[in-house]
Design a protein around this motif. Structure first.
Motif, short mmCIF file in Angstrom:
data_model
loop_
_atom_site.label_atom_id
_atom_site.label_comp_id
_atom_site.label_asym_id
_atom_site.label_seq_id
_atom_site.Cartn_x
_atom_site.Cartn_y
_atom_site.Cartn_z
N LEU A 261 0.83 -1.20 0.00
CA LEU A 261 0.00 0.00 0.00
C LEU A 261 0.86 1.25 0.00
N LYS A 262 1.91 1.26 0.81
CA LYS A 262 2.80 2.43 0.86
C LYS A 262 3.49 2.65 -0.48
N ARG A 263 3.91 1.57 -1.15
CA ARG A 263 4.56 1.70 -2.46
C ARG A 263 3.61 2.31 -3.47
N ILE A 264 2.36 1.85 -3.47
CA ILE A 264 1.38 2.39 -4.42
C ILE A 264 1.09 3.85 -4.12
N ALA A 265 0.97 4.19 -2.84
CA ALA A 265 0.67 5.58 -2.46
C ALA A 265 1.82 6.52 -2.80
N LYS A 266 3.05 6.00 -2.86
CA LYS A 266 4.22 6.83 -3.17
C LYS A 266 4.45 6.99 -4.67
N ALA A 267 3.73 6.20 -5.48
CA ALA A 267 3.94 6.25 -6.92
C ALA A 267 3.43 7.57 -7.49
N GLU A 268 4.09 8.04 -8.55
CA GLU A 268 3.67 9.27 -9.21
C GLU A 268 2.30 9.07 -9.85
N GLY A 272 -0.50 14.97 -11.01
CA GLY A 272 -0.54 15.38 -9.61
C GLY A 272 0.55 14.73 -8.79
N ARG A 273 0.56 15.06 -7.49
CA ARG A 273 1.56 14.52 -6.58
C ARG A 273 1.18 13.11 -6.14
N PRO A 274 2.13 12.34 -5.61
CA PRO A 274 1.80 11.04 -5.04
C PRO A 274 0.76 11.21 -3.92
N LEU A 275 -0.11 10.25 -3.79
CA LEU A 275 -1.17 10.35 -2.81
C LEU A 275 -0.64 10.35 -1.39
N ILE A 276 0.58 9.85 -1.19
CA ILE A 276 1.18 9.84 0.14
C ILE A 276 1.36 11.26 0.67
N ASP A 277 1.39 12.26 -0.24
CA ASP A 277 1.52 13.65 0.17
C ASP A 277 0.23 14.22 0.76
N GLU A 332 -9.16 -1.65 0.27
CA GLU A 332 -9.86 -0.42 -0.11
C GLU A 332 -8.89 0.74 -0.29
N LEU A 333 -7.93 0.87 0.63
CA LEU A 333 -6.96 1.97 0.52
C LEU A 333 -6.07 1.81 -0.71
N MET A 334 -5.71 0.59 -1.05
CA MET A 334 -4.90 0.38 -2.25
C MET A 334 -5.68 0.77 -3.50
N MET A 335 -6.95 0.41 -3.54
CA MET A 335 -7.77 0.77 -4.70
C MET A 335 -7.89 2.29 -4.81
N LEU A 336 -8.10 2.96 -3.68
CA LEU A 336 -8.20 4.42 -3.71
C LEU A 336 -6.89 5.06 -4.11
N ALA A 337 -5.77 4.49 -3.66
CA ALA A 337 -4.46 5.05 -4.00
C ALA A 337 -4.19 4.95 -5.49
N ALA A 338 -4.64 3.88 -6.12
CA ALA A 338 -4.40 3.70 -7.56
C ALA A 338 -5.34 4.52 -8.41
N GLY A 339 -6.48 4.92 -7.84
CA GLY A 339 -7.42 5.72 -8.61
C GLY A 339 -7.96 4.95 -9.81
N PRO A 340 -8.11 5.61 -10.98
CA PRO A 340 -8.71 4.94 -12.15
C PRO A 340 -7.89 3.76 -12.66
N TYR A 341 -6.61 3.71 -12.32
CA TYR A 341 -5.80 2.58 -12.77
C TYR A 341 -6.20 1.28 -12.08
N ALA A 342 -7.01 1.38 -11.04
CA ALA A 342 -7.46 0.17 -10.34
C ALA A 342 -8.65 -0.49 -11.03
N LEU A 343 -9.21 0.16 -12.06
CA LEU A 343 -10.34 -0.45 -12.75
C LEU A 343 -9.93 -1.79 -13.33
N PRO A 344 -10.78 -2.80 -13.20
CA PRO A 344 -10.40 -4.12 -13.73
C PRO A 344 -10.12 -4.06 -15.22
N PHE A 345 -9.03 -4.66 -15.62
CA PHE A 345 -8.69 -4.75 -17.03
C PHE A 345 -9.38 -5.97 -17.63
N ILE A 346 -9.65 -5.90 -18.92
CA ILE A 346 -10.22 -7.02 -19.64
C ILE A 346 -9.05 -7.88 -20.12
N TYR A 347 -8.94 -9.08 -19.58
CA TYR A 347 -7.75 -9.89 -19.86
C TYR A 347 -7.58 -10.16 -21.35
#
Length: 398
Positions: A261-268, A272-277, A332-347
């Motif tokens: 979770l911390k790694r995802i929140a620190k990602a650019e 905008g800024r990383p969500l960890i900010d 839940e926090l990981m999904m929120l940290a990723a934002g729209p990139y957390a949407l399920p991909f179509i394999y």
């Protein structure tokens, strides 16, 4: 109460850490660290590796072929496996049914079933829940009628996790309807290749095939596959559920996922800024970390009591409640940290290259799916509402 590990325990931890990191396939560890789909081959490959070492049944006593570890050693093993990125040991065989067979089974059942569980060769499934009988498990209706040296089983089980892979299934079945519901239940071991068994998939919201319905239509089960005494299955079921609820807490996986979770929140983030900010989001991560530490302290208190020869605290219900809620919160926090990139991909689209713009966020693809999947944790293994009633009865006598 001493919550510190001894020098011998720390040496044991180093031994386990070295072995696990040397033998864990890196392709499997990569999938675990990024929450990618694990296949049956992935899970069974790791089980067989552990089986060759005699560690697949890591909680077993030596008399049954296990390592004979104490509670602290088992905890350290689980922790090192989780942090290294090993898949969770599929619990139905080594963690759930094996202790029941050891405690209540016959010597012949020990010889017949335990070696295949230890080696990781035989896949077990759990047949407990039914339509209308989940938290109120005593109301189950799957019927087993004794005819000579066989039971004839009819009924349905549901939410059977990974049942599509099962070689055997342990089932609670009704063998008597004359008394209280709990007194007419028996514990049967059933070969899933038996005629009359049908497994149908339940496709969940994230598109995965993880759970199933299992139907029994005049399935013949040898009477020698009855564990313990007829109509005493409720006692064995409660014994098993204590193992399951403690296993659900899984504080070691929570510690690993907190770091993810911390790694995802620190990602650019795009634009905008990383969500960890964000101070508010950082507060939520901090609160989660405090709760994980508190859960670990509860586990260590149990271990300290056992190490000192005292009666271990009966906290299976508490561990299940807190552990399952923590799992929901970090997904839940990981999904929120990723934002729209957390949407399920179509394999299929990913394999065809149609979602190439998302390549940089592939590690986020499963996060929404994982969030949806983990909604179940507060329900299975006995819903948290029921567990709170158990805690109230233990502490308040109400």
């Amino acid at each position: 109460m001493d919550l510190n590990f001894t020098a011998e325990e720390l040496a044991f931890r180093d031994e386990v850490r070295t072995w696990v990191r040397a033998h864990l396939p890196q392709d499997i560890a990569h999938k675990v660290h990024n929450d990618l789909r694990l296949t049956k081959d992935d899970l069974q490959r790791w089980a067989r590796i552990l089986g060759k070492k005699g560690w697949h049944g890591y909680g077993w006593p030596k008399e049954f072929g296990g390592p004979g570890w104490n509670a602290v050693q088992k905890h350290l093993f689980e922790e090192e496996c989780a942090l290294a990125g090993a898949p969770r040991i599929v619990p139905f065989g080594p963690v759930m049914v094996a202790p029941v067979i050891m405690a209540f089974g016959t010597p012949e059942q020990h010889r017949r079933f335990l070696p295949g569980i230890m080696s990781g060769e035989v896949w077990w499934s759990q047949g407990y829940s039914e339509p209308g009988s989940g938290s109120d498990l005593a109301s189950l209706k799957t019927r087993a009628e004794r005819k000579g040296d066989k039971y004839i089983v009819n009924g349905q089980k549901t939410w059977t996790t990974l049942g599509q892979y099962g070689d055997w299934i342990f089932c609670l079945v009704r063998t008597d309807t004359s008394g209280k519901p709990q007194t007419g239940i028996s514990f049967l071991l059933i070969d899933m290749k038996s005629p009359g068994i049908t497994v149908r998939p339940i496709i969940t919201l994230d598109g995965e095939h993880e759970v199933n319905e299992v139907f029994f239509d005049n399935v013949e089960v040898p009477a020698e596959n009855l564990v313990g005494e007829e109509n005493k299955g409720w006692t064995y079921a409660k014994y098993l559920l204590a193992h399951e609820r403690t296993n659900i807490a899984d504080v070691n996986r929570a510690k690993r996922e907190l770091e993810r979770l911390k790694r995802i929140a620190k990602a650019e983030r795009s634009g905008g800024r990383p969500l960890i900010d964000d101070l508010r989001f950082r507060d939520q991560i901090a609160q989660l970390e405090v709760d994980i530490v508190a859960l670990e302290m509860m586990v260590l208190r149990v271990l300290s009591a056992e190490r000192g020869g005292k009666k271990a605290l009966d906290v299976a219900a508490l561990l299940k409640i807190r552990g399952s809620e923590i799992q929901q919160r970090y997904t839940e926090l990981m999904m929120l940290a990723a934002g729209p990139y957390a949407l399920p991909f179509i394999y299929e689209a990913m394999e065809a290259g149609w979602q190439g713009d998302y390549v940089g966020a592939m590690h986020c693809a499963p996060l929404a799916s994982t969030y949806f999947n983990m909604r179940k944790t507060t329900i299975y293994g006995g819903s948290n509402e029921v567990q709170r009633n158990i805690v109230a009865q233990m502490t308040l006598g109400v």
